[in-house]
Write a protein that holds these residues in place. Sequence first.
Motif, PDB file in Angstrom:
ATOM      1  N   GLY A  17      -2.079  -6.237 -13.674  1.00 35.57           N
ATOM      2  CA  GLY A  17      -1.036  -5.942 -14.430  1.00 35.57           C
ATOM      3  C   GLY A  17       0.106  -4.875 -13.870  1.00 35.57           C
ATOM      4  N   ARG A  18       0.207  -4.664 -12.896  1.00 38.09           N
ATOM      5  CA  ARG A  18       1.131  -3.658 -12.232  1.00 38.09           C
ATOM      6  C   ARG A  18       2.535  -4.199 -12.345  1.00 38.09           C
ATOM      7  NH1 ARG A  18      -1.517  -1.238  -8.013  1.00 38.09           N
ATOM      8  NH2 ARG A  18      -3.866  -0.765  -8.752  1.00 38.09           N
ATOM      9  N   GLY A  19       2.757  -5.310 -12.606  1.00 34.00           N
ATOM     10  CA  GLY A  19       4.193  -5.587 -12.599  1.00 34.00           C
ATOM     11  C   GLY A  19       5.180  -6.067 -11.522  1.00 34.00           C
TER      12      GLY A  19
ATOM     13  N   VAL B  47       9.378   1.353   0.330  1.00 38.45           N
ATOM     14  CA  VAL B  47       9.916   2.550   0.521  1.00 38.45           C
ATOM     15  C   VAL B  47       8.563   3.335   1.082  1.00 38.45           C
ATOM     16  CG1 VAL B  47      10.833   4.717   0.071  1.00 38.45           C
ATOM     17  CG2 VAL B  47      11.927   2.681  -0.945  1.00 38.45           C
ATOM     18  N   HIS B  48       7.517   3.331   0.377  1.00 43.44           N
ATOM     19  CA  HIS B  48       6.405   3.908   0.572  1.00 43.44           C
ATOM     20  C   HIS B  48       5.623   3.500   2.107  1.00 43.44           C
ATOM     21  CE1 HIS B  48       2.091   5.024   1.134  1.00 43.44           C
ATOM     22  NE2 HIS B  48       1.665   3.814   0.954  1.00 43.44           N
ATOM     23  N   ARG B  49       5.830   2.019   2.125  1.00 44.79           N
ATOM     24  CA  ARG B  49       5.409   1.523   3.683  1.00 44.79           C
ATOM     25  C   ARG B  49       6.378   1.897   4.726  1.00 44.79           C
ATOM     26  NH1 ARG B  49       6.695  -4.472   4.728  1.00 44.79           N
ATOM     27  NH2 ARG B  49       8.797  -3.551   4.983  1.00 44.79           N
ATOM     28  N   VAL B 123     -10.024   1.565   3.397  1.00 45.72           N
ATOM     29  CA  VAL B 123      -9.491   2.200   4.578  1.00 45.72           C
ATOM     30  C   VAL B 123      -8.349   3.396   4.032  1.00 45.72           C
ATOM     31  CG1 VAL B 123      -8.191   2.047   6.652  1.00 45.72           C
ATOM     32  CG2 VAL B 123     -10.297   0.503   6.243  1.00 45.72           C
ATOM     33  N   HIS B 124      -7.461   2.627   2.923  1.00 49.29           N
ATOM     34  CA  HIS B 124      -6.559   3.536   2.554  1.00 49.29           C
ATOM     35  C   HIS B 124      -6.963   4.636   2.160  1.00 49.29           C
ATOM     36  CE1 HIS B 124      -2.471   2.162   3.059  1.00 49.29           C
ATOM     37  NE2 HIS B 124      -2.043   2.966   2.113  1.00 49.29           N
ATOM     38  N   TRP B 125      -8.083   4.910   1.502  1.00 50.76           N
ATOM     39  CA  TRP B 125      -8.570   6.033   0.784  1.00 50.76           C
ATOM     40  C   TRP B 125      -8.673   7.121   1.949  1.00 50.76           C
ATOM     41  CZ3 TRP B 125      -8.658   7.449  -3.885  1.00 50.76           C
ATOM     42  CH2 TRP B 125      -8.886   6.513  -5.029  1.00 50.76           C
ATOM     43  N   THR B 127      -6.527   8.012   3.700  1.00 57.52           N
ATOM     44  CA  THR B 127      -5.198   8.882   3.717  1.00 57.52           C
ATOM     45  C   THR B 127      -5.142  10.104   3.116  1.00 57.52           C
ATOM     46  OG1 THR B 127      -4.453   7.749   1.840  1.00 57.52           O
ATOM     47  CG2 THR B 127      -3.635   6.922   3.845  1.00 57.52           C
ATOM     48  N   TYR B 128      -6.154  10.053   2.312  1.00 54.99           N
ATOM     49  CA  TYR B 128      -6.300  11.571   1.388  1.00 54.99           C
ATOM     50  C   TYR B 128      -7.353  12.410   2.169  1.00 54.99           C
ATOM     51  CZ  TYR B 128      -4.957   9.388  -2.953  1.00 54.99           C
ATOM     52  OH  TYR B 128      -4.136   8.829  -3.702  1.00 54.99           O
ATOM     53  N   LEU B 129      -7.958  12.003   3.506  1.00 58.44           N
ATOM     54  CA  LEU B 129      -8.417  12.931   4.292  1.00 58.44           C
ATOM     55  C   LEU B 129      -7.434  13.130   5.417  1.00 58.44           C
ATOM     56  CD1 LEU B 129     -11.282  14.192   5.135  1.00 58.44           C
ATOM     57  CD2 LEU B 129     -11.666  11.748   6.271  1.00 58.44           C
ATOM     58  N   TRP B 167      -2.251  14.844 -10.861  1.00 59.17           N
ATOM     59  CA  TRP B 167      -1.929  13.445 -11.774  1.00 59.17           C
ATOM     60  C   TRP B 167      -2.518  12.341 -11.561  1.00 59.17           C
ATOM     61  CZ3 TRP B 167       2.149   9.838 -10.292  1.00 59.17           C
ATOM     62  CH2 TRP B 167       2.573   8.833 -11.507  1.00 59.17           C
ATOM     63  N   ARG B 168      -2.790  12.085 -10.209  1.00 54.39           N
ATOM     64  CA  ARG B 168      -3.529  10.702 -10.057  1.00 54.39           C
ATOM     65  C   ARG B 168      -5.073  10.670 -10.680  1.00 54.39           C
ATOM     66  NH1 ARG B 168      -5.972   6.854  -9.105  1.00 54.39           N
ATOM     67  NH2 ARG B 168      -6.321   5.585  -7.584  1.00 54.39           N
ATOM     68  N   LEU B 169      -5.575  11.891 -11.102  1.00 54.37           N
ATOM     69  CA  LEU B 169      -6.959  12.039 -11.659  1.00 54.37           C
ATOM     70  C   LEU B 169      -6.918  11.988 -13.183  1.00 54.37           C
ATOM     71  CD1 LEU B 169      -8.708  14.248  -8.906  1.00 54.37           C
ATOM     72  CD2 LEU B 169      -8.591  11.670  -9.237  1.00 54.37           C
TER      73      LEU B 169
HETATM   74  C1  HEM Z   1       1.443   1.477   7.037  1.00 53.75           C
HETATM   75  C2  HEM Z   1       1.827   0.896   6.143  1.00 53.75           C
HETATM   76  C3  HEM Z   1       1.415   1.054   5.014  1.00 53.75           C
HETATM   77  C4  HEM Z   1       1.598   0.148   3.822  1.00 53.75           C
HETATM   78  C5  HEM Z   1       1.754  -1.396   3.905  1.00 53.75           C
HETATM   79  C6  HEM Z   1       0.889   0.879   2.547  1.00 53.75           C
HETATM   80  C7  HEM Z   1       0.745   0.256   1.560  1.00 53.75           C
HETATM   81  C8  HEM Z   1       0.183   0.843   0.400  1.00 53.75           C
HETATM   82  C9  HEM Z   1      -0.031  -0.042  -0.920  1.00 53.75           C
HETATM   83  C10 HEM Z   1       0.420  -1.439  -1.368  1.00 53.75           C
HETATM   84  C11 HEM Z   1      -0.284   0.882  -1.887  1.00 53.75           C
HETATM   85  C12 HEM Z   1      -0.691   0.624  -3.277  1.00 53.75           C
HETATM   86  C13 HEM Z   1      -2.057   0.157  -3.388  1.00 53.75           C
HETATM   87  C14 HEM Z   1      -2.630  -0.128  -4.734  1.00 53.75           C
HETATM   88  O1  HEM Z   1      -1.624  -0.379  -5.712  1.00 53.75           O
HETATM   89  O2  HEM Z   1      -3.711  -0.528  -5.173  1.00 53.75           O
HETATM   90  C15 HEM Z   1      -0.546   2.162  -1.239  1.00 53.75           C
HETATM   91  C16 HEM Z   1      -0.868   3.227  -1.776  1.00 53.75           C
HETATM   92  C17 HEM Z   1      -1.145   4.672  -1.072  1.00 53.75           C
HETATM   93  N1  HEM Z   1      -0.953   4.782   0.009  1.00 53.75           N
HETATM   94 FE1  HEM Z   1      -0.325   3.469   1.430  1.00 53.75          FE
HETATM   95  N2  HEM Z   1       0.574   2.257   2.813  1.00 53.75           N
HETATM   96  C18 HEM Z   1       0.800   2.363   4.411  1.00 53.75           C
HETATM   97  C19 HEM Z   1       0.645   3.418   4.865  1.00 53.75           C
HETATM   98  C20 HEM Z   1       0.471   4.753   4.164  1.00 53.75           C
HETATM   99  C21 HEM Z   1      -0.022   5.896   5.020  1.00 53.75           C
HETATM  100  C22 HEM Z   1       0.143   6.325   6.611  1.00 53.75           C
HETATM  101  C23 HEM Z   1      -0.175   6.828   4.131  1.00 53.75           C
HETATM  102  C24 HEM Z   1      -0.604   8.362   4.191  1.00 53.75           C
HETATM  103  C25 HEM Z   1      -0.298   9.077   5.227  1.00 53.75           C
HETATM  104  C26 HEM Z   1      -0.457   6.297   2.928  1.00 53.75           C
HETATM  105  C27 HEM Z   1      -0.828   6.914   1.378  1.00 53.75           C
HETATM  106  C28 HEM Z   1      -1.065   6.085   0.373  1.00 53.75           C
HETATM  107  C29 HEM Z   1      -1.731   6.855  -0.689  1.00 53.75           C
HETATM  108  C30 HEM Z   1      -2.153   8.221  -1.003  1.00 53.75           C
HETATM  109  C31 HEM Z   1      -1.786   5.635  -1.773  1.00 53.75           C
HETATM  110  C32 HEM Z   1      -2.402   5.772  -3.134  1.00 53.75           C
HETATM  111  C33 HEM Z   1      -3.813   5.181  -3.127  1.00 53.75           C
HETATM  112  C34 HEM Z   1      -4.503   5.269  -4.497  1.00 53.75           C
HETATM  113  O3  HEM Z   1      -4.632   6.492  -4.854  1.00 53.75           O
HETATM  114  O4  HEM Z   1      -5.104   4.371  -4.706  1.00 53.75           O
HETATM  115  N3  HEM Z   1      -0.244   4.694   3.173  1.00 53.75           N
HETATM  116  N4  HEM Z   1      -0.025   1.839   0.170  1.00 53.75           N
END
Ligand code: HEM
Lengths: 76, 205
Positions: A17-19, B47-49, B123-125, B127-129, B167-169
């Motif tokens: 439901g992230r919308g 924008v994040h990406r 794998v995305h976790w 990033t916190y490390l 805030w995340r927590l």
């Molecule tokens: C390279 C391409 C990248 C893409 C396409 C991408 C995509 C995303 C997406 C779709 C989310 C949302 C995940 C969700 O809602 O469950 C996310 C979360 C996040 N991303 Fe990325 N990301 C990328 C790279 C990075 C990098 C390089 C970093 C940090 C150096 C980063 C840090 C984060 C963090 C901290 C979160 C929040 C994770 C959480 O707390 O669940 N991302 N990213």
Amino acid sequence: MTAPRSLLHIDWTACDGRGLCTEILPELLARDDWGYPLARTRGAGSDVPVQERLLDAASEAVALCPRQALRLVLGT
Amino acid sequence: MNEALWALGRGTGVVALALFTMSVLLGILTRSGRPLFGLPRFALTLVHRNVALLATAFLAVHLVTLLGDSYAQLRLVDFVVPFLGAYKPFWLGLGTVAVDLLIAVVLTSPERASVGVRVFRAVHWLTYLIWPVALLHGIGNGTDAGAGWFIAFAVVCAVAVLSALLWRLTGGFAPLGSVRADLTQGDQNRTDPKRTDPNRVERNR
Ligand code: HEM
Ligand code: SF4
């Protein structure tokens, strides 16, 4: 009969439901009180008919859904 | 020439850290499921990406420009295998660790559809490390680490990331439909969102 339609399938077990999809496809999807997408087409359930001109937007939604809860089934 | 490369190497390192900081903040915001400044959620994801990819590009320049540095005496192996460096091997090694982990993140993220959402998130976790490891590398290895502006910069970045993480927590993080707790409870209630208890959001943060 009407031409075969493409369908956007919503996997409720994956959706959070992230919308994002409701923002990209406001014509097809509304948001319920908990943020989950609801088909505007009555009775569509989890298979939402997608008109030709919305196909690009629908693939965009599939690609951007953070939970990969969406699938586009193309009508032929 | 070496002087110029050295300056560029340091500058791009600082810019990369600033952009990675922004990317972490934007990632957390994306995860919260909130729009910002009128930007819709899907746009924030993009924008994040893009900020993450830009940061990675700066990081690549950072590595290449310092390759020729007479002080650091980097070899190509130092880009991949940590702690082998000639100069400050520990702090340099942290940079290498960050790069290795980042490669995993950058390779899996745009390929979410093929690796699957589980692998992507696991794998995305990392990033916190990566973020604190990269910060420590900058502080430990950087020529500018003692400079007032660098300390101020590092403090601002750290405060921003720590606040976002706190805030995340917290409970109010995801305003709607967060199913975090469902992941541990199993998938009952998930098939029909209408059937779930509206108070669930409060209880399960
Ligand atoms: C390279 C391409 C990248 C893409 C396409 C991408 C995509 C995303 C997406 C779709 C989310 C949302 C995940 C969700 O809602 O469950 C996310 C979360 C996040 N991303 Fe990325 N990301 C990328 C790279 C990075 C990098 C390089 C970093 C940090 C150096 C980063 C840090 C984060 C963090 C901290 C979160 C929040 C994770 C959480 O707390 O669940 N991302 N990213
Ligand atoms: S984008 Fe995906 S997770 Fe978000 S509401 Fe739509 S289907 Fe559910």
